[in-house]
Structure formats: structure tokens, C-alpha cells
Design an enzyme around this catalytic site. Structure first.
Site, PDB file in Angstrom:
ATOM      1  CB  CYS B  95      -0.965  -0.043   1.184  1.00 25.77           C
ATOM      2  SG  CYS B  95      -2.339   1.092   1.027  1.00 25.77           S
ATOM      3  NE  ARG B 132      -9.581   4.813   1.895  1.00 23.49           N
ATOM      4  CZ  ARG B 132      -8.355   5.286   2.002  1.00 23.49           C
ATOM      5  NH1 ARG B 132      -8.110   6.553   1.774  1.00 23.49           N
ATOM      6  NH2 ARG B 132      -7.359   4.495   2.345  1.00 23.49           N
ATOM      7  CG  HIS B 196      -3.980  -3.536   3.812  1.00 27.45           C
ATOM      8  ND1 HIS B 196      -2.769  -3.045   4.218  1.00 27.45           N
ATOM      9  CD2 HIS B 196      -4.563  -2.544   3.094  1.00 27.45           C
ATOM     10  CE1 HIS B 196      -2.633  -1.798   3.776  1.00 27.45           C
ATOM     11  NE2 HIS B 196      -3.710  -1.470   3.084  1.00 27.45           N
TER      12      HIS B 196
END
Lengths: 449, 247
Positions: B95, B132, B196
Site C-alpha cells: 500500500c 476509495r 492487506h
């Protein structure tokens, strides 16, 4: 138009109640749409409003504060069922207002979701805001913690009411600087307890000064990033506390504030902070110390928060843990429990939990003490099993049972102490499953309160 | 046996979403095989180390504020990082770490943070912080030589473009940009990804691919890693793949 909305809302509440349904959120959701998101502005509230927000401890602190104000002849409105968004608060007020939207009460004591504080209190006049802490929680729903704090900070810039802040949380105490003209900012603080550390022990958020970016220095950490901090560069962190808790002894358990000694019903540092916040509210409103002492000693929230059960012959404790800090605190409490015990961990990933379960990797499972077996359950039963295994726990002692009833049965195939941890949407189904087990196999649920 | 040496960069700042779990998993998988594994830390207050002396360099994800603070620190590492990459040190980046190794990152307010420039891609965050890419994601990579489904969770505003060799094809989720076909960046000794979960939690074969690479650079490299009992991980994968791919 306003009266029409109130009428409609009241009819919805009555209708749902007649059908035996929960009217806690739906009427508010409908009015939210009809009023173009201003559903709380329908109400006229003339009494003081006290709001409690923060990542962890909202429900507990709100119910203790409500306990302080309750008494004969006092009309108190509080959202004890935990509907803490604008739509939930709207649904609650619909049940307590007249046809003009006037709310008839002496006090409103409202647990309020962090992200909804600006929404609700731009529409209702707030007298006191209590902010407990900010931790990482449901990052996919709330966004980064920083974004959330900035939202509340924006609200605080024009807020002139009482602002009661956790002075030991750099994320929270910073709100005290949002409005330099607000003379009603008050910080609560606690002196170190026996297990305070000089190094950060668990994942924390507030490592850097929000004003100048320097690394914050800590005299001590109580848990996570809560502790006595100060910025070596710009001096942030030198606020004077309004309430200071000293002589914390978790073995008794007891603590002191000023001249008074209190004996809380629960023995965690986390609970001591909640009680310190409650004491700050009591001081602000001149509540008799006998009432405060009694509430701290005898009142407990029976809603999956350190709730006791007996499953057949086995003593069990259930606690909610919806984020790493809550879970780490719960593990500490479990470890401090004497003797061997078995753990049931129930992990869901419903929308209200946050869909992302990465947070379980911020739980420090390497500290397990005398945990002889682990059962996992919930929609992410396998994820939590893998997590615990990779912390070094023997995988042959981990049993995965996604269905809750199976998990509770499995947990009780052996005799001994049980500890149950469940995340947000898992808590109520877990309580229900424990009660079903008790109905079938005997035991006791601690219903009294 | 010589230990696998890992440098975990900015662990104190890039530690959102349980990304440090990746370190715990690599350490665990080494320990179960009796391979010593040492993790060292680098942060803003450390002296610049010899990056080439490590087997693996790891960066996790962080919030915008933290990314801003540490982009000021990156220039002093940039030469050393480039040399280490050329020397064959493995880079694993998640990320924010992924974004910072590219050319630049432009945040939601339009501030441009220069990256290390190790790779040619760049990242632009949309003006609205609400936009997002969030959700469970499955990416099919061929990095191990055969198709492998990687399961994780993405949560990023930044849209990364200019990727010449993506980590994998998106089977479910967004990837480098909204609704894109590809995710991440990879090369012989680099994996950069938005995943993640943490990344390695449900992907033990990927962990072992990375460990195998680290060991392959030494003379006494073992033929292959000793197998581990991944029953729990494999059950977890099966449940999630069934749930995410059946639609």
C-alpha cells in the site's frame, strides 16, 4: 411539513412496535431521507444534552452517566440500546416528543458515534461533550483515524459548551485546542498503575505530535497509546487536569480521586479510565459523591461487557472486543484470571464490524497465559484461528466451529473456566447462543441489573 | 545456518491494517523450519544502514499524514535502496510503501510527494477522500511459476498507473485503479501490492516463495523448504475463495 414528519415518524414507531419489531432505527432512516438528511433538526430540545463519544467505552460511560442523573421524578432520555447514529437518535426522540417535536425531558444523555457527532450536534444544541479516546477501529468504514479526528475537530472549532477530554490520549486532548475561545475545556488524567510501561506495548495511533509532527515522548504508557505524553518540540501535552485518578490498585480493585476512594466493579485500567470520565461529569454537574461512589461500586452494564455466565457447571465471562485495543485489554484481563481457561473467539465481518479483519493481527496473542484450548467461531472463524496459530500457539489445540451453537457446545466438552471474546455484531448472537446452551444444559445467565 | 536478515522500514509509522503481521508470519514460517530469522528496524531517527546487507526489505502501509512525514526522510535512503535492489535484495511493499517506491504520490489535497523512484509507476489520489477502493480482493499471480490466487483486503484512495509488470490479474475487487484488470507491481526480486489482510496471512505459498528467494542467494541454499502443516490456512482460503468467486 415538520409536523407531518413527526406524525409520520410516530406512526411508524407505533406500527413497528405493534408488529413486535424493533423501532430503534427504521423510522429515523425514513425521516432522514424525507428531511434530506436533517432528521434530528425536527426536534426542539430545551434540556441539557450530554453526549459521549470515542472509539471504546461509549456504551459503558453513557450508562454510568445516566445512572448518576437518574432518580425519582427525573425524566431522562438515553439510548441504552446503543442506537448511536443520527437515525437512531431520531427514532429515540420520536418516542419522547409531542406532536410539535418538543422533547419532554430533564436530561438527554446520548452515546454518539464518532463520525456522527458533527451531524447530530449541528442540529441539536449540545451542552457537554465527553470524548474518551480514538483508536484504530473499522478502518474500511470510518477511514483513517486521522480523518475521523479532523471531522470532530472541525465541530469543536465552533463549540463553546463543556468539552471533557481524555488528557492522556494525544488524539483526544488535541481537540482542546480546536477553539481557543472555549473556556470550558476539561481534561481527565490518571497516574500510572502497576502495569504501566515505559515502552509502547500494543499497536497505538498517537505516536506523533498532531501540531508539529515530532515524535511524542511518554513518561509512561497505561495501555496502547494512552499515557502521560508530551511533545518535546512544541510543548503539546502540558494541560492541567480537571480530574486526576491516583493510587490505582487493580487487585482490590480501587482508586482515588482527590479525597475520595472508589471501588469499581471491574478490575481493568480501561475501566478505571471510563470511571475517571464519569467522575469528571459528576464533578461538572455537582453530583453528590455518595451517588457517584455507589454507581462506581455497584452498577454494571450487562450487555456483553465483562458479563458472567455459568454454562452447565463452567464459569464463563463474555466481553466485547471490536478493535485491537479492546481485544488487547480483554486478553490482559483473561491472563490475569487465575488458573487454566479455554477461550472462545467469535469473529464476524459484517458491515457494522468493518469488512476488513486485518485488525486481528494487531492483537498481541503471544501473551496467552494458561490458555489450554481455543475454539473459534463466526463468519471469519478460520481467520482468527490462523492468526492465533501464527502467534505461536499450538494448532492442535485450536478448534474451528463457524456455527455459534456448535462452538459453544465444543467449548463445554471439557470442564473448567471459559472466556469468550466476540466482536461487534457477534456479541448479541453469542449471548443468545450462551443462553440457549444454558436452557439446554443448565447453568445461569446473570440477568440482574 | 546464517540467518535471513530482514529490514522492516518505518515500522513505527507504516503500520496500519495489521501489516506488521507479515513479519510475524515470515518469522513463524522460518522458526517452524529451524531457519534463523532476524528483523531489524529502520526509522527516521536511525542511521542510514547498508541496505544491501539484508535479504529482504519490507514496508507496510500508512495514513496520509505519516506518509507525508516520512517522504521527507526518503531522499537519504534513496541511493542505498536503489543499490540494494540492483544487488538482488528482495523488496516487499504494501500500500503506502508500494506508492512511496514509485515516482511520486499526489495526495487528495494535490500535494505531490516525491517517491524513491525505484520503479516507474506513480500514484494519484482522487480529490475526494471518500472515493476509495475498499473490499476483499482476489488477485491471480504467476510469480511462483503457476497460477496462484492471492486473497487479501484493499483499502486505498491512490490510483496507481504506469505499471509495466503487475503482480497479478484481478479476479474480484479493484486493483491498481477503480475497476482495473491488474493489481500491484512485481519483478524478480520485488512484490508491491495494495493487499492487506495482512498479505501473507492467507497466502502461505507466497510466504514460502519469498523465503525461497531469500535463501537462493546464498551458496548453501537448500533444494527446497521443508513443508509445513498449512491445514488451517488452506481451509481459510477455501472458505474465502468460495465466498468471493462464486458470484
Amino acid at each position: 411539513m415538520k409536523r407531518f414528519f413527526i406524525l409520520l415518524g410516530k406512526l411508524l414507531v407505533k406500527g413497528l412496535q405493534l408488529l413486535g419489531k424493533n423501532a430503534g432505527n427504521l423510522p429515523g432512516c425514513i425521516l432522514w431521507t424525507l428531511t434530506r438528511h436533517k432528521c434530528v433538526s425536527l426536534f426542539q430540545v430545551d434540556c441539557p444534552i450530554i453526549a459521549v463519544t470515542g472509539t471504546n467505552g461509549k456504551t459503558s460511560v453513557t450508562s454510568y452517566v445516566a445512572k448518576l442523573f437518574s432518580g425519582e421524578g427525573v425524566k431522562l432520555i438515553t439510548n441504552s440500546a446503543g442506537n448511536n447514529l443520527d437515525t437512531g437518535i431520531c427514532s429515540l426522540l420520536l418516542q419522547h416528543c409531542d406532536w410539535k417535536g418538543r422533547v419532554n425531558a430533564d436530561y438527554l444523555i446520548l452515546e454518539t458515534d464518532e463520525s456522527h457527532v458533527p451531524v447530530v450536534y449541528s442540529q441539536l444544541k449540545l451542552e457537554t461533550l465527553v470524548v474518551l479516546n480514538f483508536f484504530r477501529d473499522q478502518l474500511d468504514r470510518n477511514g483513517e483515524v486521522e480523518t475521523l479526528i479532523l471531522k470532530i475537530n472541525e465541530f469543536c472549532k465552533t463549540f463553546e459548551g463543556n468539552l471533557i477530554l481524555n488528557g492522556d490520549d494525544p488524539n483526544t486532548a488535541r481537540l482542546g485546542r480546536a477553539n481557543p475561545n472555549n473556556k470550558n475545556v476539561k481534561y481527565f488524567h490518571a497516574e500510572p498503575y502497576a502495569h504501566a510501561t515505559t515502552q509502547l506495548f500494543e499497536a497505538g495511533e498517537g505516536r506523533f505530535c498532531p501540531f508539529c509532527g515530532s515524535a511524542l515522548e511518554y513518561a509512561y504508557y497505561q495501555y496502547s497509546h494512552i499515557g502521560k505524553f508530551a511533545c518535546p518540540e512544541c510543548g503539546y501535552g502540558t494541560h492541567t487536569p480537571y480530574v486526576t485518578t491516583t493510587d490505582i490498585d487493580l487487585d482490590k480493585p480501587s482508586f482515588r480521586i482527590g479525597e475520595n476512594t472508589y471501588t469499581p466493579a471491574l478490575n481493568s485500567i480501561y475501566h478505571v479510565y471510563n470511571m475517571t470520565a464519569v467522575t469528571a461529569v459528576a464533578k461538572l454537574y455537582d453530583i453528590d459523591n455518595r451517588i457517584l461512589t455507589d454507581a462506581i461500586a455497584n452498577y454494571t452494564v450487562k450487555n456483553g461487557r465483562m458479563e458472567s455466565f455459568t454454562l452447565g457447571e463452567n464459569p464463563a465471562v463474555l466481553n466485547l472486543a471490536k478493535n485491537p485495543v479492546g481485544a488487547n485489554m480483554t486478553l490482559r484481563v483473561m491472563n490475569e484470571m487465575s488458573g487454566e481457561k479455554e477461550l472462545l473467539f467469535v469473529l464476524n465481518d459484517n458491515i457494522a464490524d468493518g469488512l476488513d479483519v486485518s485488525w486481528i493481527w494487531d492483537i498481541n496473542f503471544s501473551v496467552f497465559e494458561r490458555v489450554t484450548r481455543v475454539v473459534t467461531s463466526g463468519t471469519r472463524a478460520h481467520d482468527i484461528a490462523v492468526r492465533i496459530k501464527c502467534a505461536g500457539y499450538d494448532p492442535s489445540k485450536i478448534v474451528v466451529r463457524p456455527k455459534l451453537d456448535d462452538a459453544v457446545e465444543e467449548l463445554n466438552t471439557t470442564a473448567g473456566k471459559k472466556f469468550v471474546i466476540a466482536n461487534y455484531t457477534a456479541v448479541q448472537p453469542t449471548r443468545a447462543a450462551l443462553k440457549r446452551y444454558i436452557e439446554k444444559h443448565g447453568g445461569a445467565a446473570n440477568e440482574a441489573n | 545456518m546464517k540467518p535471513i536478515k530482514i529490514l522492516h522500514m518505518y515500522a513505527d509509522m507504516l503500520d496500519l491494517y495489521g501489516d506488521s503481521g507479515n513479519m510475524e508470519i515470515l518469522q513463524y514460517r522460518c522458526k517452524m523450519r529451524g531457519i534463523p530469522c532476524e528483523i531489524e528496524h529502520y526509522s527516521r531517527t536511525s542511521e542510514v544502514p547498508d541496505f544491501s546487507s539484508y535479504d529482504l526489505i519490507y514496508l507496510g502501509g500508512g495514513a496520509d499524514l505519516e506518509q507525508q512525514i516520512l517522504s521527507a526522510d526518503l531522499p537519504r535512503c534513496s541511493e542505498g535502496l536503489k543499490k540494494a535492489y540492483a544487488d538482488g535484495v528482495f523488496f516487499l511493499m504494501i500500500c503506502g510503501g508500494y506508492q512511496l517506491m514509485g515516482k511520486y504520490y499526489r495526495d487528495a489535497d494535490g500535494n505531490e510527494l516525491p517517491g524513491v523512484g525505484l520503479f516507474d509507476y506513480h500514484t494519484i489520489a482522487p480529490n475526494s477522500r471518500r472515493k476509495r477502493c475498499i473490499g476483499n480482493i482476489v488477485v491471480q499471480t504467476e510469480i511462483t511459476g503457476e497460477p496462484l490466487d492471492i486473497i487479501g483486503f484493499e483499502n486505498h484512495g491512490g490510483q496507481t498507473s504506469g505499471v509495466t509488470s503487475p503482480f497479478g490479474k484481478v479476479r474480484c475487487g479493484n486493483g491498481n485503479c477503480f475497476q482495473s484488470d491488474t493489481e500491484g507491481y512485481c519483478g524478480k526480486n520485488v512484490i508491491a501490492t495494495y493487499l492487506h489482510g495482512p498479505l501473507l496471512a492467507k497466502n502461505p505459498k507466497l510466504s514460502d516463495y519469498i523465503l525461497t528467494y531469500c535463501l537462493s542467494r546464498r551458496e548453501d541454499a537448500p533444494e527446497q523448504l521443508a513443508p509445513l502443516d498449512d491445514t488451517l490456512e488452506n481451509e481459510c482460503r477455501a472458505v474465502m475463495l468460495e465466498r468471493l468467486l462464486k458470484k
